[in-house]
Structures are given as structure tokens and as C-alpha cells.
Design an enzyme around this catalytic site. Structure first.
Site, PDB file in Angstrom:
ATOM      1  N   CYS A  55      -5.440   1.825   5.868  1.00 40.39           N
ATOM      2  CA  CYS A  55      -6.018   0.556   6.339  1.00 40.39           C
ATOM      3  C   CYS A  55      -5.691   0.082   7.851  1.00 40.39           C
ATOM      4  O   CYS A  55      -4.534   0.786   8.400  1.00 40.39           O
ATOM      5  CB  CYS A  55      -5.749  -0.437   5.236  1.00 40.39           C
ATOM      6  SG  CYS A  55      -4.222  -0.983   5.473  1.00 40.39           S
ATOM      7  N   GLU A  72       1.221   3.558   1.989  1.00 44.00           N
ATOM      8  CA  GLU A  72       1.463   4.102   3.080  1.00 44.00           C
ATOM      9  C   GLU A  72       2.602   2.895   3.875  1.00 44.00           C
ATOM     10  O   GLU A  72       3.984   3.579   4.334  1.00 44.00           O
ATOM     11  CB  GLU A  72       0.630   4.327   4.395  1.00 44.00           C
ATOM     12  CG  GLU A  72      -0.493   5.198   3.969  1.00 44.00           C
ATOM     13  CD  GLU A  72      -1.769   4.676   3.157  1.00 44.00           C
ATOM     14  OE1 GLU A  72      -2.623   5.107   2.943  1.00 44.00           O
ATOM     15  OE2 GLU A  72      -1.479   3.344   2.668  1.00 44.00           O
ATOM     16  N   HIS A 104       0.695  -0.980   0.025  1.00 45.01           N
ATOM     17  CA  HIS A 104      -0.010   0.079  -0.002  1.00 45.01           C
ATOM     18  C   HIS A 104       0.890   1.028   0.076  1.00 45.01           C
ATOM     19  O   HIS A 104       2.053   1.042   0.459  1.00 45.01           O
ATOM     20  CB  HIS A 104      -0.736  -0.083   1.062  1.00 45.01           C
ATOM     21  CG  HIS A 104      -1.834  -1.233   1.092  1.00 45.01           C
ATOM     22  ND1 HIS A 104      -2.947  -1.181   2.111  1.00 45.01           N
ATOM     23  CD2 HIS A 104      -2.001  -2.182   0.474  1.00 45.01           C
ATOM     24  CE1 HIS A 104      -3.556  -2.143   2.089  1.00 45.01           C
ATOM     25  NE2 HIS A 104      -3.125  -2.927   1.030  1.00 45.01           N
ATOM     26  N   CYS A 116      -1.716  -0.551   7.463  1.00 44.81           N
ATOM     27  CA  CYS A 116      -0.875   0.817   7.471  1.00 44.81           C
ATOM     28  C   CYS A 116      -0.998   1.272   8.656  1.00 44.81           C
ATOM     29  O   CYS A 116       0.034   2.106   9.094  1.00 44.81           O
ATOM     30  CB  CYS A 116      -1.301   1.364   6.273  1.00 44.81           C
ATOM     31  SG  CYS A 116      -1.020   0.644   4.598  1.00 44.81           S
TER      32      CYS A 116
END
Length: 155
Positions: free
Chosen positions: A83, A55, A53, A86
């Protein structure tokens, strides 16, 4: 335009680039002392890594390249609320502050799901609680998400 909006614009720009590179529309920027020190876009498809992801990938690479693992002096800007995974990475790196655009509930609404405040839940139950604020340039972030997800499935 304030500093949060300025850096959020960069995160949203990265979200658009992620789509151009065949990935989902998420971008993240890491800032210290008013300067961008690292940025990343979602790379789950191009890197063939469902955990890459924007991040988590940013934190992983920044820490690896700089050997800095305590980010209490840094702010992470994310085009969408991070999420659970993260958010957990932000706890483990002692991130000082998180700023995001659209919320996870906004994203889930586009996907026909209920959603929750991932970072609020994770931070509330963790040893480290980064400061956070959401909704910065929310409409711009939502626009990017809304132009992508009606034509693509998540993950």
C-alpha cells in the site's frame, strides 16, 4: 524455479499463516545475498495495530532489532503489492528492490474497487526509487486473497 519465485512462495506461505492467526492474508520476506534475513505476516488484528501490515511491520522490526536502516542491498518480497504507507516505508529505508505477487489493482478488483499502483506512484514522487517487479506467482497470491476477501471486509 527461479530465486524470485522461491522467495515469493515464502511470502505467500506467510500470507496464509496470517489468516490462521486471525489477520488479513499478506506476507513479506526480506532477502540479502540470496538468504532470508527476516520475515513477517500481517498483524493488524492480533497486534491491534492497523499499521502493522506485513511490509511495514517487517521493516520496523528488522531495523529496530538490527540497527540497520539503509536497506539498499536488500530485496523485499511481498505477497501483494504494498500500500501507500508500506511503499513510503520502503523509500525511507532505501530498499534496493521490491518483488510482489498480486497487484493492488488485483486486490481492489476483488473488493469491487478501482485501485492503483501504490508503489509506482509513491516511488515516482520520492527521493529514493527502489527497483520493483510485480506479478511473480500472481495467480497463487490472488488465490489466497480470493479465498479470504469474499468472507471478510478489508481493514
Amino acid at each position: 524455479m527461479n530465486q524470485d519465485e522461491l522467495f515469493m512462495k515464502e511470502a505467500i506461505k506467510l500470507a496464509k499463516l496470517a489468516v490462521d492467526h486471525g489477520n488479513e492474508p499478506f506476507g513479506a520476506v526480506l532477502v540479502k545475498d540470496g538468504m532470508i534475513v527476516y520475515s513477517n505476516e500481517n498483524q493488524i488484528y492480533s497486534a491491534t495495530d492497523p499499521t502493522f501490515h506485513a511490509e511495514a511491520g517487517l521493516l520496523r522490526r528488522f531495523c529496530e532489532e538490527t540497527h540497520i536502516t539503509d536497506l539498499h542491498e536488500y530485496t523485499l518480497y511481498s505477497s501483494c503489492e504494498p500500500c501507500f504507507m508500506c511503499s513510503g516505508a520502503m523509500v525511507w529505508t532505501n530498499l534496493g528492490r521490491l518483488v510482489f505477487g498480486a497487484s493492488n489493482r488485483d486486490l481492489c478488483n476483488l473488493l469491487g474497487e478501482e485501485g492503483s499502483s501504490c508503489c509506482e506512484i509513491v516511488f515516482e514522487h520520492s527521493h529514493h526509487k527502489p527497483d520493483f517487479i510485480g506479478g511473480i506467482l500472481r495467480d497463487e497470491s490472488l488465490s489466497v486473497l480470493a479465498s479470504y476477501f469474499p468472507h471478510h471486509t478489508k481493514g
